[in-house]
Design a protein around this motif. Structure first.
Motif, PDB file in Angstrom:
ATOM      1  N   ARG A   8       0.837  -1.211   0.000  1.00 18.19           N
ATOM      2  CA  ARG A   8       0.000   0.000   0.000  1.00 18.19           C
ATOM      3  C   ARG A   8       0.866   1.254   0.000  1.00 18.19           C
ATOM      4  NH1 ARG A   8       1.701   2.713   4.730  1.00 18.19           N
ATOM      5  NH2 ARG A   8       0.936   1.799   6.658  1.00 18.19           N
ATOM      6  N   ALA A  10       0.157   5.237   1.491  1.00 19.74           N
ATOM      7  CA  ALA A  10      -0.828   5.913   2.349  1.00 19.74           C
ATOM      8  C   ALA A  10      -0.429   7.367   2.598  1.00 19.74           C
ATOM      9  CB  ALA A  10      -0.947   5.153   3.676  1.00 19.74           C
ATOM     10  N   PRO A  11      -0.508   8.203   1.566  1.00 21.19           N
ATOM     11  CA  PRO A  11      -0.093   9.597   1.757  1.00 21.19           C
ATOM     12  C   PRO A  11      -1.089  10.418   2.567  1.00 21.19           C
ATOM     13  CG  PRO A  11      -1.002   9.316  -0.441  1.00 21.19           C
ATOM     14  CD  PRO A  11      -1.003   7.950   0.202  1.00 21.19           C
ATOM     15  N   SER A  12      -0.601  11.499   3.146  1.00 23.69           N
ATOM     16  CA  SER A  12      -1.487  12.479   3.791  1.00 23.69           C
ATOM     17  C   SER A  12      -1.687  13.599   2.772  1.00 23.69           C
ATOM     18  CB  SER A  12      -0.818  13.049   5.039  1.00 23.69           C
ATOM     19  OG  SER A  12      -0.351  11.994   5.845  1.00 23.69           O
ATOM     20  N   GLU A  44      -4.656   9.366   4.049  1.00 21.48           N
ATOM     21  CA  GLU A  44      -4.645   9.599   5.498  1.00 21.48           C
ATOM     22  C   GLU A  44      -5.059  11.055   5.718  1.00 21.48           C
ATOM     23  OE1 GLU A  44      -1.218   7.678   7.367  1.00 21.48           O
ATOM     24  OE2 GLU A  44      -2.383   5.861   7.013  1.00 21.48           O
ATOM     25  N   TYR A 185      -2.742   8.486  14.768  1.00 19.83           N
ATOM     26  CA  TYR A 185      -2.153   7.811  13.611  1.00 19.83           C
ATOM     27  C   TYR A 185      -1.888   6.322  13.853  1.00 19.83           C
ATOM     28  CZ  TYR A 185       1.721   6.055  10.844  1.00 19.83           C
ATOM     29  OH  TYR A 185       2.524   5.236  10.104  1.00 19.83           O
ATOM     30  N   ARG A 203       7.527   2.276   3.539  1.00 22.30           N
ATOM     31  CA  ARG A 203       7.310   3.696   3.841  1.00 22.30           C
ATOM     32  C   ARG A 203       8.633   4.314   4.263  1.00 22.30           C
ATOM     33  NH1 ARG A 203       3.465   2.419   9.041  1.00 22.30           N
ATOM     34  NH2 ARG A 203       5.057   1.509  10.380  1.00 22.30           N
ATOM     35  N   LEU A 207       9.264   6.788   9.990  1.00 21.45           N
ATOM     36  CA  LEU A 207       8.204   6.082  10.727  1.00 21.45           C
ATOM     37  C   LEU A 207       8.712   4.796  11.381  1.00 21.45           C
ATOM     38  CD1 LEU A 207       5.259   6.807   8.314  1.00 21.45           C
ATOM     39  CD2 LEU A 207       5.525   7.636  10.653  1.00 21.45           C
TER      40      LEU A 207
HETATM   41  N1  GLU Z   1       0.550   9.221   5.979  1.00 19.62           N
HETATM   42  C1  GLU Z   1       1.928   9.007   6.294  1.00 19.62           C
HETATM   43  C2  GLU Z   1       2.783   9.973   5.499  1.00 19.62           C
HETATM   44  O1  GLU Z   1       2.330  10.504   4.502  1.00 19.62           O
HETATM   45  C3  GLU Z   1       2.404   7.601   6.002  1.00 19.62           C
HETATM   46  C4  GLU Z   1       1.874   6.633   6.980  1.00 19.62           C
HETATM   47  C5  GLU Z   1       2.258   5.185   6.733  1.00 19.62           C
HETATM   48  O2  GLU Z   1       2.779   4.866   5.639  1.00 19.62           O
HETATM   49  O3  GLU Z   1       2.004   4.387   7.638  1.00 19.62           O
HETATM   50  O4  GLU Z   1       3.915  10.198   5.889  1.00 19.62           O
END
Ligand code: GLU
Length: 301
Positions: A8, A10-12, A44, A185, A203, A207
């Motif tokens: 996946r 998952a951008p903000s 996100e 989060y 990612r 993180l």
């Molecule tokens: N939404 C987060 C971001 O854009 C990534 C979160 C994730 O990949 O778990 O940095």
């Protein structure tokens, strides 16, 4: 939902994606597709900085690079019921408690000797009902409510990352629902990864430190733990995380400097040791050899 596990991205949606984000997305896509997994997209968008316009521009830029995804995009802003159900489950198991601490309270409290700075010292973990009422009244004056923290019972958790190797993180009583009522989060990421059947997470390595907490929560909820690849960030010439102020960093900015999408693709691809100008060429050559060092990007001014 199909039972094929997926990768996946998952951008903000709080801005246009810059080359660092695009590079992480490309690696995530290539890892999934090369492992014969599906690939899904999640926005996100619980963050107060999220804007609908960036959802469209981010998806457009990803598609322009040739990154494709399966099914509909999942929006966290539409998942409140799922998160609330998990919070109720944790409350029923007596695994959450209200926390009345402000940032300053946490900063000024003495921490346990092995805990890293900023860890929650457990101040509100075992309060009497009277102390809780005082806590609620204090926050009411500040116009906010208590946060909900997870009652954890291990000091550290170790996992093996496919890029960074063995990593041990401190597990404190972390927040799952913020004082303003927004789901945190770590909670939403874990709930959505399980819901979307995510078996592989690629990612940025900022993180890495969140991952032991997410695995702790997965274990508690009896969810499966995916494989993790934390890839180094892209930085500017000063070694700082790449940002808008660094000049032309998005596809749009770079096209204004005369770079086509395939020029940008080739640049990102070369930073990963692959000579390719399109996604299919990249996928063909991709062998999971991921850099351990940040990529220094010199943005055209
Ligand atoms: N939404 C987060 C971001 O854009 C990534 C979160 C994730 O990949 O778990 O940095």
């Amino acid at each position: 939902m199909s039972s094929v596990r997926v990768g996946r991205y998952a951008p903000s949606p709080s801005g246009d994606l810059h080359v660092g984000n695009l590079r992480t997305a490309l690696i995530a896509w290539a890892c999934a597709r090369k492992s014969d997994l599906g690939f899904v997209m999640r926005m996100e968008d619980l963050d107060e900085r999220a804007r609908p316009g960036y959802v469209d521009s981010q998806l457009r830029d990803l598609a322009a690079l040739g990154i494709d995804w399966d099914g509909e995009v999942l929006f966290q802003s539409q998942r409140a019921e799922a998160y609330e159900a998990v919070v109720r489950r944790l409350l029923d198991e007596d695994l959450l408690y209200e926390c009345y601490c402000t940032r300053a309270d946490i900063r000024d409290a003495p921490t346990a000797s092995h805990a890293p700075p900023g860890s929650y010292p457990g101040t509100c973990r075992d309060l009497s009902e009277y102390e809780r009422e005082l806590g609620r009244a204090k926050l009411e004056n500040l116009n906010r409510g208590p946060a909900l923290r997870l009652r954890t019972n291990i000091g550290t958790l170790t996992f093996v990352d496919e890029v960074c190797g063995e990593f041990t993180g401190h597990i404190d009583d972390f927040v799952v629902v913020r004082g303003d009522g927004v789901m945190a989060y770590n909670l939403v990421a874990v709930v959505d990864d399980e819901f979307q059947n995510v078996g592989q997470i690629v990612r940025a390595d900022d993180l890495l430190e969140s991952t032991p907490r997410q695995i702790y929560l997965q274990n508690l909820l009896r969810y499966r733990t995916p494989t993790y690849f934390h890839v180094p960030l892209v930085v500017n010439e000063k070694g700082q995380r790449l940002a808008k102020r660094d000049g032309a960093v998005t596809l749009k900015d770079l096209s204004e400097k005369g770079m086509s999408v395939s020029d940008v693709f080739a640049l990102i691809s070369r930073s990963l040791g692959i000579d390719a100008a399109t996604a299919p060429e990249f996928l063909e050559a991709f062998e999971f050899e991921l850099p351990r060092e940040p990529w220094v990007f010199q943005a055209p001014q």
